[in-house]
Design a protein around this motif. Sequence first.
Motif, PDB file in Angstrom:
ATOM      1  N   ASP A 152      26.772  49.957 -21.976  1.00  0.00           N
ATOM      2  CA  ASP A 152      27.602  49.138 -22.856  1.00  0.00           C
ATOM      3  C   ASP A 152      28.251  47.988 -22.090  1.00  0.00           C
ATOM      4  OD1 ASP A 152      28.748  48.295 -25.214  1.00  0.00           O
ATOM      5  OD2 ASP A 152      30.508  49.599 -25.011  1.00  0.00           O
ATOM      6  N   LEU A 153      27.431  47.303 -21.289  1.00  0.00           N
ATOM      7  CA  LEU A 153      27.887  46.178 -20.478  1.00  0.00           C
ATOM      8  C   LEU A 153      27.055  44.950 -20.799  1.00  0.00           C
ATOM      9  CD1 LEU A 153      28.214  47.893 -16.963  1.00  0.00           C
ATOM     10  CD2 LEU A 153      30.041  47.484 -18.618  1.00  0.00           C
ATOM     11  N   ASP A 154      27.483  43.804 -20.289  1.00  0.00           N
ATOM     12  CA  ASP A 154      26.670  42.593 -20.336  1.00  0.00           C
ATOM     13  C   ASP A 154      25.745  42.595 -19.118  1.00  0.00           C
ATOM     14  OD1 ASP A 154      25.598  40.140 -20.947  1.00  0.00           O
ATOM     15  OD2 ASP A 154      27.481  39.039 -20.840  1.00  0.00           O
ATOM     16  N   MET A 155      24.695  41.809 -19.189  1.00  0.00           N
ATOM     17  CA  MET A 155      23.721  41.773 -18.100  1.00  0.00           C
ATOM     18  C   MET A 155      24.329  41.226 -16.813  1.00  0.00           C
ATOM     19  SD  MET A 155      20.476  40.647 -20.487  1.00  0.00           S
ATOM     20  CE  MET A 155      19.226  40.467 -19.219  1.00  0.00           C
ATOM     21  N   ASN A 156      25.301  40.323 -16.933  1.00  0.00           N
ATOM     22  CA  ASN A 156      25.897  39.755 -15.721  1.00  0.00           C
ATOM     23  C   ASN A 156      26.867  40.717 -15.037  1.00  0.00           C
ATOM     24  OD1 ASN A 156      27.829  39.382 -17.821  1.00  0.00           O
ATOM     25  ND2 ASN A 156      28.885  37.858 -16.571  1.00  0.00           N
ATOM     26  N   ASP A 157      27.130  41.870 -15.649  1.00  0.00           N
ATOM     27  CA  ASP A 157      27.972  42.885 -15.002  1.00  0.00           C
ATOM     28  C   ASP A 157      27.194  43.707 -13.977  1.00  0.00           C
ATOM     29  OD1 ASP A 157      30.381  42.378 -16.423  1.00  0.00           O
ATOM     30  OD2 ASP A 157      29.581  43.452 -18.163  1.00  0.00           O
ATOM     31  N   LEU A 158      25.880  43.662 -14.027  1.00  0.00           N
ATOM     32  CA  LEU A 158      25.054  44.523 -13.177  1.00  0.00           C
ATOM     33  C   LEU A 158      24.804  43.899 -11.804  1.00  0.00           C
ATOM     34  CD1 LEU A 158      22.329  45.704 -15.725  1.00  0.00           C
ATOM     35  CD2 LEU A 158      24.560  46.691 -15.270  1.00  0.00           C
ATOM     36  N   LEU A 177      15.680  38.138 -29.499  1.00  0.00           N
ATOM     37  CA  LEU A 177      17.032  38.005 -28.955  1.00  0.00           C
ATOM     38  C   LEU A 177      17.845  39.269 -29.201  1.00  0.00           C
ATOM     39  CD1 LEU A 177      17.943  34.378 -30.117  1.00  0.00           C
ATOM     40  CD2 LEU A 177      17.044  35.073 -27.890  1.00  0.00           C
ATOM     41  N   GLU A 178      17.501  39.999 -30.251  1.00  0.00           N
ATOM     42  CA  GLU A 178      18.246  41.203 -30.595  1.00  0.00           C
ATOM     43  C   GLU A 178      18.010  42.332 -29.598  1.00  0.00           C
ATOM     44  OE1 GLU A 178      17.487  42.209 -34.661  1.00  0.00           O
ATOM     45  OE2 GLU A 178      18.114  40.237 -35.408  1.00  0.00           O
ATOM     46  N   ARG A 179      17.057  42.157 -28.692  1.00  0.00           N
ATOM     47  CA  ARG A 179      16.841  43.168 -27.650  1.00  0.00           C
ATOM     48  C   ARG A 179      17.859  43.053 -26.523  1.00  0.00           C
ATOM     49  NH1 ARG A 179      10.372  44.178 -26.799  1.00  0.00           N
ATOM     50  NH2 ARG A 179       9.969  44.859 -28.944  1.00  0.00           N
ATOM     51  N   ALA A 180      18.556  41.950 -26.460  1.00  0.00           N
ATOM     52  CA  ALA A 180      19.583  41.768 -25.435  1.00  0.00           C
ATOM     53  C   ALA A 180      20.826  42.574 -25.806  1.00  0.00           C
ATOM     54  CB  ALA A 180      19.935  40.292 -25.300  1.00  0.00           C
ATOM     55  N   PRO A 181      21.640  42.960 -24.813  1.00  0.00           N
ATOM     56  CA  PRO A 181      22.901  43.642 -25.130  1.00  0.00           C
ATOM     57  C   PRO A 181      23.751  42.780 -26.056  1.00  0.00           C
ATOM     58  CG  PRO A 181      22.469  43.679 -22.763  1.00  0.00           C
ATOM     59  CD  PRO A 181      21.455  42.757 -23.369  1.00  0.00           C
ATOM     60  N   LYS A 182      24.545  43.418 -26.893  1.00  0.00           N
ATOM     61  CA  LYS A 182      25.343  42.654 -27.868  1.00  0.00           C
ATOM     62  C   LYS A 182      26.288  41.684 -27.162  1.00  0.00           C
ATOM     63  CE  LYS A 182      28.996  46.182 -28.468  1.00  0.00           C
ATOM     64  NZ  LYS A 182      28.540  47.117 -27.429  1.00  0.00           N
ATOM     65  N   GLN A 183      26.765  42.062 -25.970  1.00  0.00           N
ATOM     66  CA  GLN A 183      27.659  41.163 -25.224  1.00  0.00           C
ATOM     67  C   GLN A 183      26.948  39.877 -24.824  1.00  0.00           C
ATOM     68  OE1 GLN A 183      27.108  44.383 -24.599  1.00  0.00           O
ATOM     69  NE2 GLN A 183      28.958  45.459 -23.931  1.00  0.00           N
ATOM     70  N   ARG A 184      25.675  39.987 -24.454  1.00  0.00           N
ATOM     71  CA  ARG A 184      24.910  38.796 -24.068  1.00  0.00           C
ATOM     72  C   ARG A 184      24.620  37.943 -25.293  1.00  0.00           C
ATOM     73  NH1 ARG A 184      24.559  35.253 -20.297  1.00  0.00           N
ATOM     74  NH2 ARG A 184      26.023  36.856 -19.627  1.00  0.00           N
ATOM     75  N   GLN A 185      24.321  38.573 -26.404  1.00  0.00           N
ATOM     76  CA  GLN A 185      24.095  37.812 -27.636  1.00  0.00           C
ATOM     77  C   GLN A 185      25.344  37.023 -28.033  1.00  0.00           C
ATOM     78  OE1 GLN A 185      21.971  39.901 -30.860  1.00  0.00           O
ATOM     79  NE2 GLN A 185      21.628  41.590 -29.438  1.00  0.00           N
ATOM     80  N   GLU A 186      26.505  37.613 -27.792  1.00  0.00           N
ATOM     81  CA  GLU A 186      27.763  36.912 -28.093  1.00  0.00           C
ATOM     82  C   GLU A 186      27.955  35.697 -27.189  1.00  0.00           C
ATOM     83  OE1 GLU A 186      30.606  40.030 -27.664  1.00  0.00           O
ATOM     84  OE2 GLU A 186      30.033  41.020 -29.557  1.00  0.00           O
TER      85      GLU A 186
END
Length: 640
Positions: free
Chosen positions: A536-542, A158-167
């Motif tokens: 430095d974005l979340d995955m849903n921003d792409l 899970l730590e491979r995901a962007p920090k925003q997604r982990q949040e």
Amino acid sequence: MSEKIWSIDLNTQLMLEKAKKDGVETAFDRKAAMKAACGFGLQGNCCRICAMGPCRITPKTPRGICGADADTIVGRNFARMVAGGAAAHSDHARDIAHTMALASPDGNYKIRDEKKLLDLATEWGVATEDRDIYDIAHEVADVALMEFGKPHGTLRFLERAPKQRQEVWEKYKIKPRAIDREIVTIMHSTHIGCTSDLDSLIHMSMRTSLADGWGGSMIGTRFSDILFGTPIPRETEANLGVLENNKVNIILHGHEPSLSEMVVLAAEDPEMIALAKEVGAEGINLAGMCCTANEVTMRHGVKMAGNFHQQELAILTGAVEAVIVDVQCIFPALASLSDCYHTKFITTSPKAKITGATHIEFNEEEALESAKGIVKEAILNYKNRKAEKVFIPEGKSFATVGYSIEAILSQLDRVVNSQIDEPGTIKPLVDCLKSGVLRGAVGIVGCNNPKTVGDEGHITVMKELIKNDIIVVATGCAAQAAAKHGLLSKDARKLAGKGLATVCELADIPPVLHMGSCVDISRILEVVAACASYLDLDMNDLPVAGVAPEWMSEKAVAIASYVVSSGIDTFLGVMPPVGGSANMVEKLTNTITEHVGAKFAVHENPQELASAIVNNIESKRPHFEEVVYEKNNKKVTAEA
């Protein structure tokens, strides 16, 4: 059989004509004989979890005997599909981890990618200095096996995901704990007398699906690369025309590379080749089917005979000496169909024994000798081939396969100016997305489904996307559809829009990239995560999306759920069995966005499906460009 067109693939059409002449039954005949499907099953509002029923929800009987309503029944059925799919992928990964525990310098299984092993060991806190590489491998395997049943904490990847997604996962409380724990929790919670709240059932489904995508599947992919080699681009051929009239033809079908890798080695053994010539053949011709095809083609260039709905058709050619299978996506009908020809249908796993098959258990501890015994069965069967029953269609296409993340980064370096840019990073892809040269990226995955015209959904969507400068990555049977129809060829650049065609020319890639088997959708997650983290974005921003145009399995439900839970809008070409609950449909296609930033959409018409995805990508671009601009401004200000 009716005159319905079951597939846009010409070889499939020819083989169905042969089936009719030979008087044998295929999945398409059985589909036609089914007539109308069960309406309750289609809607997902039939419950058979206990023996008081089955209970079917109608306007006159809106509750089952226990009081469960449509929301509860549909939610439970959906959750159990997710659990089934996650179990299949994760058990695959568990077996690969056990295989790595057997690896040794003088054994059949060796460490092929030491760097990837060492990187993973460092990531997981396993000591590497002054240690034998196999000692490290065995400890890493033990750590991975603990991911299935550890009593505390959450999954490591899970730590491979962007920090925003982990949040997001933390806030919604869907960070998966041990893989097996999440699957068992769903099975327990959907037992009679447990969870009846729809939101809770969706919540558990999301968490369990993430245990697949960021757990089991990611372990399976990473460990396969370590053991068998990280894929690199290589040339191959696809479709039934890859079978050869004067050779022993062996079809490898299923999913787990522990078996298929050994069969590849066995078929190359001089002793086996000599035996093939002794029985009158010119040699041995291996060809893959379904996800095993993807595994062996991207590591060895083994040709791909076809995807899911062609498994019976390979036997129909009359030219296949053996179909060797392990687990998943295997028709039980192959046993009786093989009896109509000379083909040996050989099962090898205790998890997938099939009545009527020849069962030869594959033994990982004596893997190569075990595989040679299976291959020998096929070779000795060559003499039983009946020439009058043989018909191999000529159609086949050339394809470039094997785009692992490392391979993609290597190809992207071709468009990097090493004086000012960063070789070996995701930056060139990010720059293409930022500039709009590429409007977006879409992962196309999933099986074939006789509810749809075979390959039509895959190919229609792919062509429309690349025409609109959206790069496509593909896995599983979708990737094989692309291969059969020429979209994995660099010549397919001519079908791409100007921006995508330019990128493909500079990077020397096709517009559709083959990324492997269905567990390798985890590669797609990592690429999206890398792009998001770089910005430095979340995955849903792409401007990205996932699509399964012809899906059919529980694995696909788990996959779609973890893709949505990762913040990626997901489009389906076949309606899942959730229509019996209007609340379930509303939550999955709308309000779930409030929690995970993404949702499902269903369009059963392929052209409408393609248009919806293009529109979705374009609708994301203004927000994407805005947040990228804001991030850049903040960065420039900070540097100043």
